[in-house]
Design a protein around this motif. Structure first.
Motif, PDB file in Angstrom:
ATOM      1  N   THR A  66       0.861  -1.180   0.000  1.00  0.00           N
ATOM      2  CA  THR A  66       0.000   0.000   0.000  1.00  0.00           C
ATOM      3  C   THR A  66       0.898   1.230   0.000  1.00  0.00           C
ATOM      4  OG1 THR A  66      -1.652  -1.197   1.313  1.00  0.00           O
ATOM      5  CG2 THR A  66      -1.864   1.201   1.167  1.00  0.00           C
TER       6      THR A  66
ATOM      7  N   ARG B  54      -3.251   3.471  -2.367  1.00  0.00           N
ATOM      8  CA  ARG B  54      -3.427   2.536  -3.473  1.00  0.00           C
ATOM      9  C   ARG B  54      -2.804   1.192  -3.120  1.00  0.00           C
ATOM     10  NH1 ARG B  54      -1.002   4.477  -8.998  1.00  0.00           N
ATOM     11  NH2 ARG B  54       0.733   4.783  -7.535  1.00  0.00           N
ATOM     12  N   ARG B  55      -3.528   0.100  -3.419  1.00  0.00           N
ATOM     13  CA  ARG B  55      -3.039  -1.249  -3.152  1.00  0.00           C
ATOM     14  C   ARG B  55      -2.368  -1.811  -4.408  1.00  0.00           C
ATOM     15  NH1 ARG B  55      -4.943  -3.267   1.589  1.00  0.00           N
ATOM     16  NH2 ARG B  55      -6.652  -2.111   2.572  1.00  0.00           N
TER      17      ARG B  55
END
Length: 267
Positions: free
Chosen positions: A203, A208-209
């Motif tokens: 992350t 955002r992953r």
């Protein structure tokens, strides 16, 4: 993985360095147009036993192609380039290697299955035998000294149960090509080379992953080498720009072993 095409000049180091992890190299130059598979061998063998292996050379030039084949020692430099040497290294295992032939001429489109054999002598302690078989293009219509290009087929032979032992010495952020990259300093305390594999979850600072994987590069016995973590993207998709700090969790693998990872990368 798709095949890779290289434009090679005489004794080009970049081409040879890439072949440490290329899937199925295709190289072209004047008098040299070859597709070789597999480009890398990872085998196991016991002392006082012989092991025969085969790779295929396909000549894809429009004219008849000449090739010279020989063994070489190689070293993996800190900057991830490869240096090849015709001289025997102090611990070279090339005297244990027998190759089928030293010269070869192929018609356009012809394939040739090339054999080599490794025979460690009795009493050889557990260790890794590393060498390359060089496939060097020679114009058969000219002097045999004129070289058009070459490919190195890399061989790793684990003798007597030699194995890597990998651990993480440090984590850091390195600048690569002007951009920050998550880097693992991987130490090998074993007696054979190892490679990290697998996927971890990450992350970034924007929330955002990402799914990330390590660069496929060898960590040789006794060395510590930086291995980059990069985002996994579908073919044809742009590589996302990562905003640091980056939190990474999961496990990577080497052989049957796992390497847990739970850390934050910050510039």
């Amino acid at each position: 993985m798709s095949s890779l095409m290289f434009r090679c000049q005489r004794f080009e180091t970049l081409l040879l360095g890439c072949l440490l992890w290329a899937a199925a190299p295709f190289a072209t130059a004047q008098g040299f147009a070859a597709y070789i598979t597999p480009p890398r061998f990872n085998v196991k063998i016991a002392p006082d036993q012989s092991l025969r292996q085969v790779f295929e050379i396909q000549h894809v030039g429009q004219l008849k192609g000449g090739y010279r084949l020989y063994t070489a020692d190689w070293t993996y430099q800190p900057d991830n380039t490869v240096s090849f040497s015709d001289e025997l290294a102090p611990d070279s295992c090339r005297p244990w290697v027998a190759i089928e032939r030293r010269e070869l001429t192929l018609e356009p489109g012809a394939r040739y299955r090339y054999r080599f054999e490794i025979t460690p002598p009795p009493g050889t302690p557990a260790r890794e035998c590393r060498f390359a078989i060089m496939v060097e293009g020679v114009d058969p219509a000219k002097s045999s000294v004129e070289v058009g290009g070459r490919i190195g087929v890399i061989v790793y032979a684990a003798i007597g149960g030699a194995e890597p032992v990998l651990d993480i010495a440090a984590t850091r952020v390195a600048m690569v090509g002007g951009k920050p990259v998550a880097m693992l300093d991987i130490r090998n305390r074993g007696n054979a080379h190892g490679r990290l594999e697998g996927f971890v979850n990450a992350t970034d600072a924007t929330g955002r992953r990402l799914e990330m994987s390590p660069t496929d590069m060898p960590i040789l016995p006794g060395e510590t080498r930086g291995v980059a973590l990069g985002p996994v993207v579908d073919e044809g998709q742009p590589v996302p720009e990562i905003r640091f700090p980056l939190v990474v969790k999961g496990s990577l693998e080497w052989g049957k072993n796992r390497l847990p990872l739970d850390t934050s990368f910050a510039p």
